[in-house]
Design a protein around this motif. Sequence first.
Motif, PDB file in Angstrom:
ATOM      1  N   LEU A  11      44.439  46.728  37.660  1.00 48.82           N
ATOM      2  CA  LEU A  11      43.828  47.892  38.310  1.00 48.82           C
ATOM      3  C   LEU A  11      42.821  47.435  39.363  1.00 48.82           C
ATOM      4  CD1 LEU A  11      43.222  50.388  35.359  1.00 48.82           C
ATOM      5  CD2 LEU A  11      44.968  50.504  37.125  1.00 48.82           C
ATOM      6  N   GLU A  12      42.057  46.403  39.020  1.00 46.75           N
ATOM      7  CA  GLU A  12      41.058  45.880  39.948  1.00 46.75           C
ATOM      8  C   GLU A  12      41.735  45.334  41.203  1.00 46.75           C
ATOM      9  OE1 GLU A  12      38.115  42.270  39.477  1.00 46.75           O
ATOM     10  OE2 GLU A  12      37.573  43.890  38.092  1.00 46.75           O
ATOM     11  N   ASP A  13      42.865  44.621  41.022  1.00 46.81           N
ATOM     12  CA  ASP A  13      43.605  44.067  42.166  1.00 46.81           C
ATOM     13  C   ASP A  13      44.138  45.162  43.080  1.00 46.81           C
ATOM     14  OD1 ASP A  13      43.112  41.523  41.224  1.00 46.81           O
ATOM     15  OD2 ASP A  13      45.125  41.244  40.342  1.00 46.81           O
ATOM     16  N   SER A  14      44.495  46.305  42.478  1.00 42.39           N
ATOM     17  CA  SER A  14      45.046  47.405  43.283  1.00 42.39           C
ATOM     18  C   SER A  14      43.964  48.402  43.701  1.00 42.39           C
ATOM     19  CB  SER A  14      46.145  48.129  42.510  1.00 42.39           C
ATOM     20  OG  SER A  14      45.608  48.764  41.371  1.00 42.39           O
ATOM     21  N   ASP A  15      42.690  48.039  43.490  1.00 41.15           N
ATOM     22  CA  ASP A  15      41.552  48.907  43.849  1.00 41.15           C
ATOM     23  C   ASP A  15      41.710  50.305  43.265  1.00 41.15           C
ATOM     24  OD1 ASP A  15      40.140  46.984  45.287  1.00 41.15           O
ATOM     25  OD2 ASP A  15      41.249  47.408  47.134  1.00 41.15           O
ATOM     26  N   PHE A  37      40.117  46.800  29.277  1.00 38.32           N
ATOM     27  CA  PHE A  37      39.897  45.361  29.122  1.00 38.32           C
ATOM     28  C   PHE A  37      40.601  44.606  30.236  1.00 38.32           C
ATOM     29  CE2 PHE A  37      38.086  46.103  25.111  1.00 38.32           C
ATOM     30  CZ  PHE A  37      37.557  44.919  24.608  1.00 38.32           C
ATOM     31  N   ASP A  38      39.888  43.617  30.750  1.00 39.15           N
ATOM     32  CA  ASP A  38      40.458  42.662  31.694  1.00 39.15           C
ATOM     33  C   ASP A  38      40.678  41.388  30.895  1.00 39.15           C
ATOM     34  OD1 ASP A  38      41.017  40.766  33.596  1.00 39.15           O
ATOM     35  OD2 ASP A  38      39.365  41.314  34.930  1.00 39.15           O
ATOM     36  N   ASN A  39      41.909  41.175  30.460  1.00 35.56           N
ATOM     37  CA  ASN A  39      42.210  40.037  29.579  1.00 35.56           C
ATOM     38  C   ASN A  39      42.211  38.700  30.302  1.00 35.56           C
ATOM     39  OD1 ASN A  39      42.474  41.691  27.358  1.00 35.56           O
ATOM     40  ND2 ASN A  39      44.669  41.973  27.649  1.00 35.56           N
ATOM     41  N   LYS A  40      42.317  38.703  31.602  1.00 30.97           N
ATOM     42  CA  LYS A  40      42.433  37.445  32.351  1.00 30.97           C
ATOM     43  C   LYS A  40      41.090  36.944  32.887  1.00 30.97           C
ATOM     44  CE  LYS A  40      47.208  38.274  33.705  1.00 30.97           C
ATOM     45  NZ  LYS A  40      48.145  38.440  34.813  1.00 30.97           N
ATOM     46  N   THR A  41      40.059  37.703  32.661  1.00 32.13           N
ATOM     47  CA  THR A  41      38.765  37.302  33.215  1.00 32.13           C
ATOM     48  C   THR A  41      38.250  36.031  32.539  1.00 32.13           C
ATOM     49  OG1 THR A  41      36.557  38.031  33.810  1.00 32.13           O
ATOM     50  CG2 THR A  41      37.371  38.723  31.671  1.00 32.13           C
ATOM     51  N   LYS A  42      37.579  35.207  33.319  1.00 32.48           N
ATOM     52  CA  LYS A  42      36.942  34.002  32.801  1.00 32.48           C
ATOM     53  C   LYS A  42      35.440  34.227  32.677  1.00 32.48           C
ATOM     54  CE  LYS A  42      40.777  31.618  33.093  1.00 32.48           C
ATOM     55  NZ  LYS A  42      41.677  31.809  32.020  1.00 32.48           N
ATOM     56  N   ASP A  43      34.980  35.354  33.213  1.00 30.11           N
ATOM     57  CA  ASP A  43      33.551  35.692  33.200  1.00 30.11           C
ATOM     58  C   ASP A  43      33.129  36.065  31.782  1.00 30.11           C
ATOM     59  OD1 ASP A  43      31.013  36.719  33.546  1.00 30.11           O
ATOM     60  OD2 ASP A  43      31.583  38.090  35.172  1.00 30.11           O
TER      61      ASP A  43
END
Length: 154
Positions: A11-15, A37-43
């Motif tokens: 969703l973030e990538d597609s704004d 949830f953003d499962n790919k985040t490293k933050d």
Amino acid sequence: MVIVFTGGDELEDSDQSLDEYLGIDCPEPLKLWVVLFDNKTKDKQKKLDQLNELRSLVSLVLEKNNGIPYTNALSKNYRYVTSKLIEVTNRLLEQWAIERAERISAEHKAKETRAKSEDAMRELRDHLERAERKFKEKAEQDSNKHAKQSCYIL
């Protein structure tokens, strides 16, 4: 019940926001119990914030359910109540359809009766007018007949 959406990174990538993704078809009360949830985040901070948001929603659900988590028994009860509601709704819709059909039929019969009544009144008026004309004609004939038969003495 808490609904967890994964794919926040997409969703973030597609704004696009979660609200935009869910759209207007998603009931508002449901939107209150959703976490993304953003499962790919490293933050690490973002991961912690997501986890805290989930914990917060779970705590709210527990609070609303008097400390009882959503269980299989609640699910069965929900399905039972839902099926009963659907059953009652269908029965009411059937009853409404029957009553509507009866009302339409009664209105149609009332129109027909009104039309027949108006026709009968029109016929009676016509009959009365003809009878009055005949009476006047007869009265005039009788009057003329008496006038001719009268004898005048001077």
